[in-house]
Design a protein around this motif. Sequence first.
Motif, PDB file in Angstrom:
ATOM      1  N   PRO A 292       0.906  -1.168  -0.041  1.00 25.37           N
ATOM      2  CA  PRO A 292      -0.031   0.080  -0.234  1.00 25.37           C
ATOM      3  C   PRO A 292       0.916   1.238  -0.130  1.00 25.37           C
ATOM      4  CG  PRO A 292      -0.936  -1.732   1.490  1.00 25.37           C
ATOM      5  CD  PRO A 292       0.396  -2.241   1.051  1.00 25.37           C
ATOM      6  N   LEU A 293       1.911   1.240   0.717  1.00 23.87           N
ATOM      7  CA  LEU A 293       2.713   2.515   0.937  1.00 23.87           C
ATOM      8  C   LEU A 293       3.553   2.593  -0.589  1.00 23.87           C
ATOM      9  CD1 LEU A 293       4.087   4.668   2.398  1.00 23.87           C
ATOM     10  CD2 LEU A 293       5.864   3.424   2.978  1.00 23.87           C
ATOM     11  N   ALA A 294       3.812   1.889  -1.232  1.00 28.80           N
ATOM     12  CA  ALA A 294       4.599   1.608  -2.473  1.00 28.80           C
ATOM     13  C   ALA A 294       3.273   2.472  -3.386  1.00 28.80           C
ATOM     14  CB  ALA A 294       4.888   0.414  -3.054  1.00 28.80           C
ATOM     15  N   SER A 295       2.120   2.199  -3.542  1.00 33.34           N
ATOM     16  CA  SER A 295       1.100   2.780  -4.174  1.00 33.34           C
ATOM     17  C   SER A 295       0.866   4.042  -3.878  1.00 33.34           C
ATOM     18  CB  SER A 295      -0.349   1.915  -3.998  1.00 33.34           C
ATOM     19  OG  SER A 295      -0.019   0.614  -4.044  1.00 33.34           O
ATOM     20  N   LYS A 296       1.151   4.508  -2.762  1.00 35.56           N
ATOM     21  CA  LYS A 296       0.638   5.855  -2.252  1.00 35.56           C
ATOM     22  C   LYS A 296       2.106   6.726  -2.956  1.00 35.56           C
ATOM     23  CE  LYS A 296       0.361   8.750   1.759  1.00 35.56           C
ATOM     24  NZ  LYS A 296       0.215   8.557   3.126  1.00 35.56           N
ATOM     25  N   ILE A 297       3.188   6.090  -2.502  1.00 37.37           N
ATOM     26  CA  ILE A 297       4.551   6.933  -3.129  1.00 37.37           C
ATOM     27  C   ILE A 297       4.530   7.082  -4.457  1.00 37.37           C
ATOM     28  CG2 ILE A 297       7.036   6.668  -3.214  1.00 37.37           C
ATOM     29  CD1 ILE A 297       7.091   5.279  -0.572  1.00 37.37           C
ATOM     30  N   MET A 298       4.171   5.941  -5.347  1.00 32.91           N
ATOM     31  CA  MET A 298       4.260   6.124  -6.655  1.00 32.91           C
ATOM     32  C   MET A 298       3.141   7.267  -7.182  1.00 32.91           C
ATOM     33  SD  MET A 298       6.613   4.344  -8.318  1.00 32.91           S
ATOM     34  CE  MET A 298       7.516   5.225  -6.893  1.00 32.91           C
ATOM     35  N   THR A 299       1.973   7.167  -6.446  1.00 34.62           N
ATOM     36  CA  THR A 299       1.083   8.301  -6.872  1.00 34.62           C
ATOM     37  C   THR A 299       1.618   9.670  -6.443  1.00 34.62           C
ATOM     38  OG1 THR A 299      -0.541   6.509  -6.313  1.00 34.62           O
ATOM     39  CG2 THR A 299      -1.402   8.837  -6.504  1.00 34.62           C
ATOM     40  N   ILE A 300       2.067   9.953  -5.379  1.00 31.10           N
ATOM     41  CA  ILE A 300       2.432  11.352  -5.072  1.00 31.10           C
ATOM     42  C   ILE A 300       3.615  11.708  -5.741  1.00 31.10           C
ATOM     43  CG2 ILE A 300       3.344  12.738  -3.168  1.00 31.10           C
ATOM     44  CD1 ILE A 300       1.426  11.313  -1.140  1.00 31.10           C
ATOM     45  N   GLU A 301       4.724  10.637  -5.868  1.00 31.14           N
ATOM     46  CA  GLU A 301       5.713  10.908  -6.766  1.00 31.14           C
ATOM     47  C   GLU A 301       5.577  11.232  -8.244  1.00 31.14           C
ATOM     48  OE1 GLU A 301       9.455   8.191  -6.932  1.00 31.14           O
ATOM     49  OE2 GLU A 301       8.850   8.284  -9.074  1.00 31.14           O
ATOM     50  N   CYS A 302       4.581  10.692  -8.753  1.00 34.42           N
ATOM     51  CA  CYS A 302       4.090  11.039 -10.115  1.00 34.42           C
ATOM     52  C   CYS A 302       3.413  12.304 -10.199  1.00 34.42           C
ATOM     53  CB  CYS A 302       3.113   9.973 -10.716  1.00 34.42           C
ATOM     54  SG  CYS A 302       2.881  10.083 -12.446  1.00 34.42           S
ATOM     55  N   GLY A 303       2.511  12.706  -9.221  1.00 36.96           N
ATOM     56  CA  GLY A 303       1.910  14.081  -8.961  1.00 36.96           C
ATOM     57  C   GLY A 303       2.883  15.025  -9.005  1.00 36.96           C
ATOM     58  N   ALA A 304       3.881  14.656  -8.127  1.00 36.38           N
ATOM     59  CA  ALA A 304       5.184  15.693  -7.882  1.00 36.38           C
ATOM     60  C   ALA A 304       5.751  15.957  -9.354  1.00 36.38           C
ATOM     61  CB  ALA A 304       5.943  15.267  -6.701  1.00 36.38           C
ATOM     62  N   ARG A 305       5.867  14.782  -9.977  1.00 34.87           N
ATOM     63  CA  ARG A 305       6.721  15.289 -11.227  1.00 34.87           C
ATOM     64  C   ARG A 305       5.936  15.829 -12.200  1.00 34.87           C
ATOM     65  NH1 ARG A 305       7.821   9.444 -13.555  1.00 34.87           N
ATOM     66  NH2 ARG A 305       9.040  10.570 -14.975  1.00 34.87           N
ATOM     67  N   PHE A 306       4.400  15.793 -12.376  1.00 33.10           N
ATOM     68  CA  PHE A 306       3.638  16.574 -13.096  1.00 33.10           C
ATOM     69  C   PHE A 306       3.769  18.087 -12.555  1.00 33.10           C
ATOM     70  CE2 PHE A 306       0.789  12.587 -13.897  1.00 33.10           C
ATOM     71  CZ  PHE A 306       1.326  12.349 -14.942  1.00 33.10           C
ATOM     72  N   LEU A 307       3.634  18.237 -11.326  1.00 39.06           N
ATOM     73  CA  LEU A 307       3.708  19.580 -10.693  1.00 39.06           C
ATOM     74  C   LEU A 307       5.068  20.220 -10.953  1.00 39.06           C
ATOM     75  CD1 LEU A 307       2.304  21.591  -8.813  1.00 39.06           C
ATOM     76  CD2 LEU A 307       3.188  20.454  -6.649  1.00 39.06           C
ATOM     77  N   THR A 308       6.134  19.773 -11.063  1.00 32.70           N
ATOM     78  CA  THR A 308       7.393  20.267 -11.223  1.00 32.70           C
ATOM     79  C   THR A 308       7.444  20.853 -12.557  1.00 32.70           C
ATOM     80  OG1 THR A 308       8.341  18.785  -9.526  1.00 32.70           O
ATOM     81  CG2 THR A 308       9.779  19.860 -10.962  1.00 32.70           C
ATOM     82  N   ASP A 309       6.872  19.832 -13.593  1.00 31.03           N
ATOM     83  CA  ASP A 309       6.899  20.296 -14.920  1.00 31.03           C
ATOM     84  C   ASP A 309       6.020  21.340 -15.371  1.00 31.03           C
ATOM     85  OD1 ASP A 309       7.894  19.568 -17.613  1.00 31.03           O
ATOM     86  OD2 ASP A 309       6.238  18.273 -18.058  1.00 31.03           O
TER      87      ASP A 309
END
Length: 358
Positions: A292-309
Amino acid sequence: MKTELMDVLRQFALDAEPISCSPYGCGHINITYLAQTASGRRYILQKINDRTFRDVPALMHNIVLVTEHLQKKVQPPMQALRLVRTLGGAAYLEQNGFWRVYDYVENSLCLQQPESDQDFYEAASGFGAFRQMLTDFPAEQLHETIPNFHNTPLRLQALREKAAEDPMHRAGAVAAEIDFALSRADEMGKIQALLDAGALPLCVTHNDTKLNNVLFDAATRRALCVIDLDTVMPGTSLFDFGDAIRFGAATAAEDVTDLSRMHLSLDRFRAFTKGYLAACPGMSAQELELLPLASKIMTIECGARFLTDHIDGDHYFSIHRSGHNLDRCRTQFKLAADMEQHWDEMHAIVQEEAAKLR
Ligand code: ADP
Ligand code: GN1
Ligand code: MG
């Protein structure tokens, strides 16, 4: 443009003269075309994104090794991706950029969302089988095509730095989103810390397990072929699992603007868990606990990458409208917040599905 594409295609060992070539698919990174020859045979032509992949010869070295390995191991009904060489026998063509050609996987479906739990179970079987086929791949022969690709603390650091630099003057308007990601930084670094400490198994993984990177058999709807091999590198299965969940267990598209439609589907989460655990037996109790933590990390990481871009002015992910990366970021953070609401249920599902396989 058309003439350039035809000229490029003619330099590959196709079965006949190319007669058509048009943009294809929904990838965010490479430019993909569907080409057809006079015999009716179809191919995928890709202009490789060399801003993302800084060392294309190294990337293509990986692709040659990985596709050849998979061709030897793949079990029907699944298939392995097949690269088409240039007339001179090279794996890619350099001509005003870098180009490669694959056989088009015929009679296949590419889904942007599962249409049933069974579809998502099949995706898990496909990505799981893919990981299993790479367990005996000589990882030391692989180049790291994007260093630190899933190093979440570094991804959050990049967000912090880009927000401080604020080149497009967009950071002020997205302060809430920046805070959402950065306020969770400690938890987001937990799996990377375990990897750094050597406390989790590393294997060769796909690293970009979104649903549209596995093709389905159009007749049987079984997983047919795992594609998009650009990020195959040593990594943790936890992140392959988590990245698949972030995309395929979401109730709406990655770029939906009506956030009320975006939730975690626990049924889809269960279907993927069931399929992945069956395809990749032998996950440790620690790994199961971290799914479950891996799912949340991948979701927030991807969101953070979209936000950075978004803050940077949209140079990394292809966008099709203004604010597209911000829309994508918001869906990811909404989904992560929903995972937090269903945390205990996610854990219970993993334990239940793991128990069924014991
Ligand atoms: P990107 O890195 O941009 O996501 P992909 O390699 O995933 O590029 O290709 C983009 C899309 O093109 C895929 O999602 C899929 O729809 C289609 N595609 C790619 N390769 C093939 C193939 N060999 N056969 C059929 N469709 C393919
Ligand atoms: C990109 O290449 P594609 O579209 O399958 C990205 C993934 C992101 C995904 C978000 C090399 O995947 O990391 O999770 O977009 N790929 C790369 O949709 O950065
Ligand atoms: Mg892709």
